[in-house]
Design a protein around this motif. Structure first.
Motif, PDB file in Angstrom:
ATOM      1  N   UNK A  49       0.850  19.569  13.212  1.00  0.00           N
ATOM      2  CA  UNK A  49       1.556  19.794  14.479  1.00  0.00           C
ATOM      3  C   UNK A  49       1.313  21.187  15.043  1.00  0.00           C
ATOM      4  N   UNK A  50       0.657  22.057  14.268  1.00  0.00           N
ATOM      5  CA  UNK A  50       0.343  23.397  14.754  1.00  0.00           C
ATOM      6  C   UNK A  50       1.459  24.398  14.589  1.00  0.00           C
ATOM      7  N   UNK A  51       2.431  24.116  13.714  1.00  0.00           N
ATOM      8  CA  UNK A  51       3.521  25.068  13.491  1.00  0.00           C
ATOM      9  C   UNK A  51       2.973  26.342  12.848  1.00  0.00           C
ATOM     10  N   UNK A  52       3.663  27.449  13.097  1.00  0.00           N
ATOM     11  CA  UNK A  52       3.223  28.751  12.585  1.00  0.00           C
ATOM     12  C   UNK A  52       3.684  28.901  11.134  1.00  0.00           C
ATOM     13  N   UNK A 225       9.197  23.799  18.121  1.00  0.00           N
ATOM     14  CA  UNK A 225       7.881  23.178  18.315  1.00  0.00           C
ATOM     15  C   UNK A 225       7.335  23.416  19.710  1.00  0.00           C
ATOM     16  N   UNK A 226       8.196  23.262  20.729  1.00  0.00           N
ATOM     17  CA  UNK A 226       7.774  23.508  22.111  1.00  0.00           C
ATOM     18  C   UNK A 226       7.404  24.975  22.311  1.00  0.00           C
ATOM     19  N   UNK A 227       8.214  25.884  21.759  1.00  0.00           N
ATOM     20  CA  UNK A 227       7.920  27.313  21.879  1.00  0.00           C
ATOM     21  C   UNK A 227       6.599  27.658  21.198  1.00  0.00           C
ATOM     22  N   UNK A 228       6.359  27.113  19.999  1.00  0.00           N
ATOM     23  CA  UNK A 228       5.110  27.379  19.282  1.00  0.00           C
ATOM     24  C   UNK A 228       3.909  26.842  20.053  1.00  0.00           C
ATOM     25  N   UNK A 229       4.030  25.619  20.570  1.00  0.00           N
ATOM     26  CA  UNK A 229       2.918  25.026  21.326  1.00  0.00           C
ATOM     27  C   UNK A 229       2.596  25.837  22.572  1.00  0.00           C
ATOM     28  N   UNK A 241      -4.324  34.072  20.288  1.00  0.00           N
ATOM     29  CA  UNK A 241      -3.078  33.503  19.802  1.00  0.00           C
ATOM     30  C   UNK A 241      -3.274  32.278  18.896  1.00  0.00           C
ATOM     31  N   UNK A 242      -4.222  31.375  19.162  1.00  0.00           N
ATOM     32  CA  UNK A 242      -4.332  30.179  18.319  1.00  0.00           C
ATOM     33  C   UNK A 242      -5.118  30.391  17.028  1.00  0.00           C
ATOM     34  N   UNK A 287       7.424  33.465  16.733  1.00  0.00           N
ATOM     35  CA  UNK A 287       7.435  32.039  16.379  1.00  0.00           C
ATOM     36  C   UNK A 287       7.527  31.842  14.869  1.00  0.00           C
ATOM     37  N   UNK A 288       6.995  32.785  14.090  1.00  0.00           N
ATOM     38  CA  UNK A 288       7.085  32.651  12.635  1.00  0.00           C
ATOM     39  C   UNK A 288       8.512  32.874  12.151  1.00  0.00           C
TER      40      UNK A 288
END
Length: 405
Positions: A49-52, A225-229, A241-242, A287-288
């Protein structure tokens, strides 16, 4: 679903709970087969899901999970399970094997497991641990080599410098700068721990008031999740950033100009590095911190590696611009930042050993040690490490007085 529906014991990294278990406390649901299934599938889903998050902490939990379930097999390892002392020794060794398997770093993985999970460590167990950690790292490295088609004896994130040129150019200024990086990373590590504890307590307080966002774990997970994305979307907020931890060690520590690896390694940047790097540091840090309080399997080492390397690279770019040093200097400073930030967060010296094993570099050992030891000293002066912070926030039983340790 994997945490709430299968086993709530799979939440977080698992290393703080292993520290509690190895100190003699009984945690009956922590090493069950259900927890193993929840940990593996939850970690895969969160990473996809791309979470930090990172995998180091969860791998340190998965190792004992596998070991404990193997000891349940009748007639094979039953002797180990029946002897409580031998069982705890095998679980301690399994933590090191899990960490070593993640990065392919047997020495750093073993030392890290000892530092963050042991109240005391029997010397007799050292041989079992290093033997197991070697084979875990070796098998992991073989899989990586076959998949990536790289030389067999290379480090997994090999950094190539002209050693003669770099050693000739480094001087006393690097020692001062390494110390400055260590001070900043130590402050940031202590800040991370205190912010995590504050967020956990605040969520509990708001949940008691009936605030709908915090009465269930799913709305908060959706918000994070929305904030991380949004923050990590490519080229939306800065150019880097990614980045994953592997891309950071490869690109941030490179001797040349920064490039965007998402665009086939080309030197492509929309913003100045003096804007993109602070955005990377601040965005990843925020985000972490928030992700660390979400009820999912999650490690914190890899995200700290990312914004730590960003701190070092930013310092290196500033020094190179104002002092006209060698082109490799920003990359070397990124190495200092990665080692110092992970050490400042975990207060474990072995974090620097893991970074050195990952990159295959040891020629700038002295400034790396200065940055690492300074970060640990500052962090210990200001706060406890992140794993003890999690112990406190979850009110887990633990024998030593952490506040005054």
């Amino acid at each position: 679903f994997s945490v709430g529906g299968i086993s709530p014991a799979a939440i977080g990294s698992g290393l703080p709970e292993m520290k509690v278990l190895l100190s003699g406390c009984v945690m009956p649901q922590f090493l069950t087969f259900r927890t193993l299934v929840a940990k593996v599938f939850g970690l895969i889903s969160a990473l996809g899901a791309g979470m930090s998050i990172g995998k180091l902490g969860p791998m340190g939990h998965i190792g004992p999970l596998v070991a404990n379930n193997m000891m349940r097999i009748p007639w094979v390892f039953q002797k180990l399970r029946q002897n409580q002392s031998l069982r705890l020794m095998m679980l301690e060794a399994a933590v090191g094997m899990g960490v070593a398997a993640h990065f392919g770093c047997p020495i750093g993985g073993l030392l890290f497991s000892i530092e963050v999970t042991s109240t005391y460590y029997p010397v007799r167990n050292y041989w079992f641990s290093i033997y197991g950690a070697f084979w875990a790292a070796f098998s992991s490295r073989m899989i990586f080599i076959v998949r990536k088609d790289v030389p067999i004896f290379n480090a997994l994130s090999q950094v190539n410098y002209d050693t003669a040129v770099v050693l000739k150019a480094l001087d006393e200024l690097e020692l001062v700068t390494a110390m400055a990086i260590g001070v900043f990373c130590g402050i940031l590590g202590a800040t991370f721990t205190q912010m995590h504890v504050w967020i956990v307590y605040t969520r509990r307080l708001l949940a008691k008031t009936g605030f709908s966002l915090f009465t269930s774990k799913y709305p908060y997970l959706f918000l994070v999740g929305i904030l991380t994305a949004t923050i990590t979307f490519p080229d939306l907020i800065g150019d880097f950033m990614p980045f994953t931890a592997g891309q950071v060690l490869k690109d941030m520590t490179s001797g040349g100009p920064l490039s965007n690896p998402l665009l086939f390694g080309k030197d492509y940047t929309n913003l100045s590095v003096y804007i993109s790097l602070p955005l990377l540091i601040a965005g990843r840090f925020i985000v972490t911190v928030m992700t660390a309080s979400v009820a999912i399997p999650a490690g914190l080492f890899a995200p700290a590696l990312i914004y730590g390397a960003g701190i070092g690279r930013f310092m290196g770019e500033l020094c190179n611009k104002n002092l006209n040093r060698i082109p490799q200097l920003p990359g070397i400073y990124a190495f200092f930042g990665a080692a110092a930030m992970t050490s400042g967060l975990t207060q474990a010296f072995s974090s620097a050993v893991i970074v050195m094993e990952l990159t295959g570099t040891i020629f700038h050992l002295i400034p790396t040690l200065i940055a690492t030891l300074t970060a640990i000293a500052v962090s210990r002066k200001l706060s406890y490490n992140i794993y003890d912070g999690i112990l406190i926030s979850r009110k887990l039983p633990y024998l030593p007085d952490i506040t005054h340790q």
